[in-house]
Write a protein that holds these residues in place. Structure first.
Motif, short mmCIF file in Angstrom:
data_model
loop_
_atom_site.label_atom_id
_atom_site.label_comp_id
_atom_site.label_asym_id
_atom_site.label_seq_id
_atom_site.Cartn_x
_atom_site.Cartn_y
_atom_site.Cartn_z
N ALA A 41 -25.80 -60.79 -42.31
CA ALA A 41 -25.92 -59.99 -43.52
C ALA A 41 -25.18 -58.66 -43.37
O ALA A 41 -24.40 -58.26 -44.25
CB ALA A 41 -27.40 -59.73 -43.82
N TYR A 93 -30.35 -61.49 -40.74
CA TYR A 93 -30.25 -60.14 -40.17
C TYR A 93 -30.42 -60.15 -38.65
O TYR A 93 -30.44 -59.10 -38.03
CB TYR A 93 -31.31 -59.22 -40.79
CG TYR A 93 -31.02 -58.88 -42.23
CD1 TYR A 93 -30.23 -57.78 -42.56
CD2 TYR A 93 -31.53 -59.66 -43.26
CE1 TYR A 93 -29.96 -57.48 -43.89
CE2 TYR A 93 -31.27 -59.38 -44.60
CZ TYR A 93 -30.48 -58.28 -44.90
OH TYR A 93 -30.21 -57.97 -46.21
N VAL A 119 -27.98 -59.48 -50.85
CA VAL A 119 -28.14 -59.42 -49.39
C VAL A 119 -27.69 -58.01 -48.99
O VAL A 119 -26.50 -57.75 -48.81
CB VAL A 119 -27.28 -60.49 -48.69
CG1 VAL A 119 -27.44 -60.40 -47.17
CG2 VAL A 119 -27.68 -61.88 -49.19
#
Lengths: 341, 341
Positions: free
Chosen positions: A231, A271, A329
């Motif tokens: 991300a 992430y 995102v």
């Protein structure tokens, strides 16, 4: 010259003092394990052969905790991390330097294990560790061992990859499953029961990169999604190139055990840090051929096309969810996983 | 993008997390202060111009305590130390990388001062900081800030200096007074009253080196006597070249206030670290001319010929004392001054 007691010995302040004890540690550990013609010059720094192409330099300090984890340790990680950073500039990694900050009282047996692991990773990658440094800090002023590696490489002729050169329409590929490294480290730290099924993906990717850029010098961007994960890396690229990015959740490879661990830990695998995966962005017309090439490489067998670059002056990264909706995102806010590398 | 509170802010774990806070710290501090075309590429690593000559790489971690001291701080020291290590290989320093390990809770105002000092030292030396890394460790797992710098340089054509090429009959020169840096740091640490008269000699020596090797490519060895001081560095060279060395105590420059501080602290200035002095070893026939050249340079005004290389299969370093006697100058045993650089 005294023989070091590898079984019971500990790092002492004197090992960083520049005197006899430091020379012994260097000769009986670092010089012995890293052994190569450059390091053996024995000067403060190494003289290397001349190169032809554009140079690349990349550096990373490694402060991972715990020092040992399934799939690797701080030693192998410190080689892979910097070899990969050099490779992501479209370059062949040539040399590494390694600098150690040791904490007084750290077991010499653990240090030896770490250095041997570094040496093995460097040999596997064919990138010698040509110079280094050792410092020691008092107990309570460090945390076992920190390792800073710096890599030098040479850009492949005709290759030009950068975060600021991707264009709307380009396709986004990843070389394998996301989140393996970060979830493994956190599970270790939290002593979670399912941690035995998880393993860090830490590995050098320069051989995969070499194959990719040799066949497809049109690749516009290469990046390894470490801290902040996929991300954050995509947000960086979008911002650098002033484009938007749309990814498809259903296309992003995530191992079932990683997905389960993420759910348990409240993490989003997008992430979570990776240490052996890359993102490649290339013009759409080459993307299927590039995917095919990547899948043939052992380090890219699980590669996938996960999205594309769009026109978007806001530089948003968006995801089409498995249910067909869309969500933003965003950049990583806050610290998802401290000391992950 | 949030504005960082430089006045009251502290380093937080989130500054090392790879997310938004880290990007803010990098853009508002490191990128702003180090500003150069290479760093501004904004990738993980920097792409540099091609070079012609043999390359040099040198690295050093800096863990000095205290972080600020008369004459400099960890920031300027981390530039000077690595610029000098590159230069001592007979090379022109071209680029630096800088990697930071920050301790949670460290004042951002102090970090800014250190980074500005680094930036100034790099500008003075005309060596840009082209890439870097930032990690954060929990309070109590570090000590404010550690900085690892790595330098790349290019060896001057026709120059070949090394610790293993000195020969009996060669003369040994130093570029100035010994012990200034180490004694300053220790005096600070011990809060000694006379510390106000002392100042570290930390400085970049590559311009002095450039002048020296351009005029005297016959120089056989260059070395900066940092940890372990003159005594240890000469022992290293003697061992590498399989020679003996004799130095003359009366010829070794030591400032009166440094000599006095050493006597008070029970230190021998021969073993105390320098951060802005070099040792040069050259064939006797050029030594007076080289001395003359060094004395004309502002960084070599106090240069002196302090000894010569002898034939000695034991590789002993000996000193003719001021009283005409002889004594052994052994390797440093034990830790005279921890965390001196």
């Amino acid at each position: 010259m005294n023989r070091i007691d590898w079984k019971h010995g500990k790092v002492e302040m004197v090992h960083g003092g520049g005197g006899r004890a430091m020379v012994e540690l260097i000769s009986q550990l670092f010089a012995k394990e890293f052994d190569n013609e450059f390091l053996n010059q024995g000067n403060d720094g190494a003289i290397l052969a001349a190169t032809n192409g554009r140079l690349v330099i990349a550096t990373d300090s490694h402060v991972i905790s715990p020092l040992f984890f399934p799939g690797g340790d701080i030693g192998s990680l410190s080689v892979h991390g910097t070899v990969n950073d050099v490779a992501m500039n479209g370059a062949k990694p040539l040399y590494l330097s390694a600098s150690f900050i040791l904490e007084e009282g750290f077991p010499l047996s653990d240090l030896k294990t770490i250095v041997q692991s570094m040496a093995a990773a460097a040999r596997d990658a064919h990138v010698p560790i040509v110079t280094g440094d050792t410092k020691v800090v008092e107990k309570g002023k460090g945390d076992g061992v920190f390792i800073t590696t710096t890599g030098i490489g040479e850009v492949y002729a005709g290759v030009s990859v950068s975060g600021n050169s991707v264009k709307p329409g380009d396709k986004i590929l990843v070389s394998g499953s996301m989140g393996d490294h970060g979830v493994t480290i956190l599970s270790q730290r939290e002593h979670l029961g399912f941690s035995s099924q998880l393993q860090s993906d830490t590995q050098s990717l320069h051989d995969l990169v070499e194959s990719m850029v040799n066949h497809f010098p049109q690749i516009r961007c290469l990046r390894d999604p470490t801290r902040g994960g996929l991300a954050n890396t995509l947000n960086e690229i979008a911002k650098q190139s002033l484009v938007g990015i749309t990814i498809e959740e259903s296309q992003i490879p995530v191992k079932p055990q990683v997905a389960a661990a993420c759910e348990f830990l409240g993490l989003d695998p997008l992430y979570v840090a990776n240490e052996g995966k890359l993102i490649a962005i290339c013009p759409a017309e080459y993307s299927n051929e590039l995917l095919h090439l990547m899948k043939q490489h052992p380090k890219g067998a699980e590669s996938a096309i996960v999205g594309e670059v769009t026109e978007d002056s806001h530089c948003f990264v968006q995801m089409v969810t498995k249910f067909g909706g869309r969500r933003m995102v965003d950049w990583l806010n806050g610290e998802q996983l401290p000391r992950i590398c």
